[in-house]
Motif scaffolding. Structure first.
Motif, PDB file in Angstrom:
ATOM      1  N   HIS A   1       1.147   8.900  -5.784  1.00 58.77           N
ATOM      2  CA  HIS A   1       2.582   8.629  -5.706  1.00 58.77           C
ATOM      3  C   HIS A   1       2.780   7.709  -4.512  1.00 58.77           C
ATOM      4  N   LEU A   2       3.343   6.544  -4.746  1.00 59.94           N
ATOM      5  CA  LEU A   2       3.479   5.568  -3.668  1.00 59.94           C
ATOM      6  C   LEU A   2       4.308   6.096  -2.508  1.00 59.94           C
ATOM      7  N   TRP A   3       5.284   6.947  -2.794  1.00 54.34           N
ATOM      8  CA  TRP A   3       6.086   7.531  -1.715  1.00 54.34           C
ATOM      9  C   TRP A   3       5.216   8.336  -0.748  1.00 54.34           C
ATOM     10  N   ASP A   4       4.124   8.903  -1.242  1.00 56.91           N
ATOM     11  CA  ASP A   4       3.257   9.710  -0.387  1.00 56.91           C
ATOM     12  C   ASP A   4       2.448   8.870   0.587  1.00 56.91           C
ATOM     13  N   ILE A   5       2.214   7.611   0.238  1.00 56.23           N
ATOM     14  CA  ILE A   5       1.375   6.797   1.117  1.00 56.23           C
ATOM     15  C   ILE A   5       2.144   5.724   1.877  1.00 56.23           C
TER      16      ILE A   5
ATOM     17  N   VAL B   1      12.358  -1.988  -8.111  1.00 53.66           N
ATOM     18  CA  VAL B   1      11.520  -3.122  -8.510  1.00 53.66           C
ATOM     19  C   VAL B   1      10.456  -3.417  -7.456  1.00 53.66           C
ATOM     20  N   VAL B   2      10.735  -3.160  -6.194  1.00 57.49           N
ATOM     21  CA  VAL B   2       9.751  -3.372  -5.134  1.00 57.49           C
ATOM     22  C   VAL B   2       8.596  -2.386  -5.305  1.00 57.49           C
ATOM     23  N   ALA B   3       8.910  -1.112  -5.490  1.00 55.62           N
ATOM     24  CA  ALA B   3       7.865  -0.103  -5.675  1.00 55.62           C
ATOM     25  C   ALA B   3       7.082  -0.344  -6.964  1.00 55.62           C
ATOM     26  N   LEU B   4       7.765  -0.725  -8.027  1.00 59.63           N
ATOM     27  CA  LEU B   4       7.075  -1.001  -9.289  1.00 59.63           C
ATOM     28  C   LEU B   4       6.133  -2.200  -9.167  1.00 59.63           C
ATOM     29  N   THR B   5       6.557  -3.211  -8.452  1.00 55.50           N
ATOM     30  CA  THR B   5       5.699  -4.382  -8.248  1.00 55.50           C
ATOM     31  C   THR B   5       4.443  -3.994  -7.489  1.00 55.50           C
ATOM     32  N   LEU B   6       4.607  -3.220  -6.436  1.00 53.43           N
ATOM     33  CA  LEU B   6       3.456  -2.743  -5.672  1.00 53.43           C
ATOM     34  C   LEU B   6       2.571  -1.850  -6.553  1.00 53.43           C
ATOM     35  N   GLY B   7       3.188  -0.961  -7.316  1.00 52.01           N
ATOM     36  CA  GLY B   7       2.439  -0.075  -8.195  1.00 52.01           C
ATOM     37  C   GLY B   7       1.665  -0.821  -9.261  1.00 52.01           C
ATOM     38  N   GLU B   8       2.270  -1.846  -9.835  1.00 52.87           N
ATOM     39  CA  GLU B   8       1.583  -2.635 -10.865  1.00 52.87           C
ATOM     40  C   GLU B   8       0.382  -3.365 -10.274  1.00 52.87           C
ATOM     41  N   TRP B   9       0.515  -3.867  -9.066  1.00 51.45           N
ATOM     42  CA  TRP B   9      -0.589  -4.543  -8.388  1.00 51.45           C
ATOM     43  C   TRP B   9      -1.718  -3.553  -8.099  1.00 51.45           C
ATOM     44  N   LEU B  10      -1.343  -2.364  -7.637  1.00 51.31           N
ATOM     45  CA  LEU B  10      -2.333  -1.334  -7.368  1.00 51.31           C
ATOM     46  C   LEU B  10      -3.031  -0.913  -8.657  1.00 51.31           C
ATOM     47  N   ALA B  11      -2.277  -0.711  -9.726  1.00 51.14           N
ATOM     48  CA  ALA B  11      -2.857  -0.331 -11.021  1.00 51.14           C
ATOM     49  C   ALA B  11      -3.820  -1.402 -11.517  1.00 51.14           C
ATOM     50  N   TRP B  12      -3.439  -2.660 -11.375  1.00 49.92           N
ATOM     51  CA  TRP B  12      -4.319  -3.758 -11.773  1.00 49.92           C
ATOM     52  C   TRP B  12      -5.652  -3.668 -11.028  1.00 49.92           C
ATOM     53  N   GLY B  13      -5.582  -3.406  -9.734  1.00 47.93           N
ATOM     54  CA  GLY B  13      -6.795  -3.286  -8.933  1.00 47.93           C
ATOM     55  C   GLY B  13      -7.651  -2.099  -9.336  1.00 47.93           C
ATOM     56  N   TRP B  14      -7.011  -0.962  -9.605  1.00 50.56           N
ATOM     57  CA  TRP B  14      -7.760   0.232  -9.999  1.00 50.56           C
ATOM     58  C   TRP B  14      -8.469   0.008 -11.328  1.00 50.56           C
ATOM     59  N   GLU B  15      -7.762  -0.594 -12.274  1.00 51.53           N
ATOM     60  CA  GLU B  15      -8.374  -0.843 -13.584  1.00 51.53           C
ATOM     61  C   GLU B  15      -9.546  -1.814 -13.445  1.00 51.53           C
TER      62      GLU B  15
ATOM     63  N   THR C   1      -1.753   5.560 -12.055  1.00 49.95           N
ATOM     64  CA  THR C   1      -2.851   6.333 -12.625  1.00 49.95           C
ATOM     65  C   THR C   1      -3.868   5.391 -13.256  1.00 49.95           C
ATOM     66  N   VAL C   2      -5.080   5.870 -13.389  1.00 46.44           N
ATOM     67  CA  VAL C   2      -6.125   5.148 -14.116  1.00 46.44           C
ATOM     68  C   VAL C   2      -6.979   6.166 -14.843  1.00 46.44           C
ATOM     69  N   SER C   3      -7.367   5.805 -16.063  1.00 44.87           N
ATOM     70  CA  SER C   3      -8.219   6.677 -16.870  1.00 44.87           C
ATOM     71  C   SER C   3      -9.001   5.828 -17.852  1.00 44.87           C
ATOM     72  N   GLN C   4     -10.046   6.432 -18.399  1.00 48.33           N
ATOM     73  CA  GLN C   4     -10.778   5.763 -19.458  1.00 48.33           C
ATOM     74  C   GLN C   4      -9.855   5.710 -20.686  1.00 48.33           C
TER      75      GLN C   4
END
Length: 146
Positions: A82-86, A96-110, A136-139
């Protein structure tokens, strides 16, 4: 991207001259930048057929395997943040700011998971929930039921 940058209250106070490079040059903290870079490209490991973020509690993974219907569900529970936790204060930003950061993080995790396990397919996502944006990331096909 510039529109999102200007939606950050602290940045809008500075005006349009304050772009990301200028901000980092004048106010950035190298340790924060490295921490974010490392968070965006994590290491993964395999436990009982689940690909999980390195350092996750293996006993916790095994407990979830007994409770949830499939490995993909287990990975989604274990491999989330949860981005709020970090990032304290992110809850005061436009979504939109949090979603943009989250999408970038998700891209990196994948991408990181795919590089470390090239024979498997992964999906990562950022979604808004009751507790802000969660990544989140999963197979994509985590082997069916456990």
């Amino acid at each position: 991207m510039a529109d999102i940058w200007q939606q950050i209250p602290k940045i809008s106070e500075y005006g349009t001259w304050m772009d990301p490079k200028t901000y980092l040059r004048n106010l950035g903290d190298p340790v924060t930048a490295v921490a974010i870079a490392l968070l965006q490209k994590p290491r993964f490991e395999e436990v009982e057929g689940c690909v999980i973020l390195a350092g996750s509690d293996h006993d916790n993974v095994r407990d979830w395997l007994r409770q949830l219907p499939d490995r993909q569900s287990v990975e989604e529970v274990v491999n989330h943040v949860h981005l709020w936790d970090i990032l304290p204060g992110l809850d005061s930003m436009p979504t939109v700011v949090a979603l943009t950061l989250g999408e970038w993080l998700a891209w990196g995790w994948e991408r990181a998971a795919s590089e470390q396990y090239p024979d498997r397919e992964f999906r990562a996502e950022a979604r808004e929930g009751d507790y802000g944006v969660e990544v989140t990331v999963s197979q994509a096909h985590a082997g069916g039921s456990v």
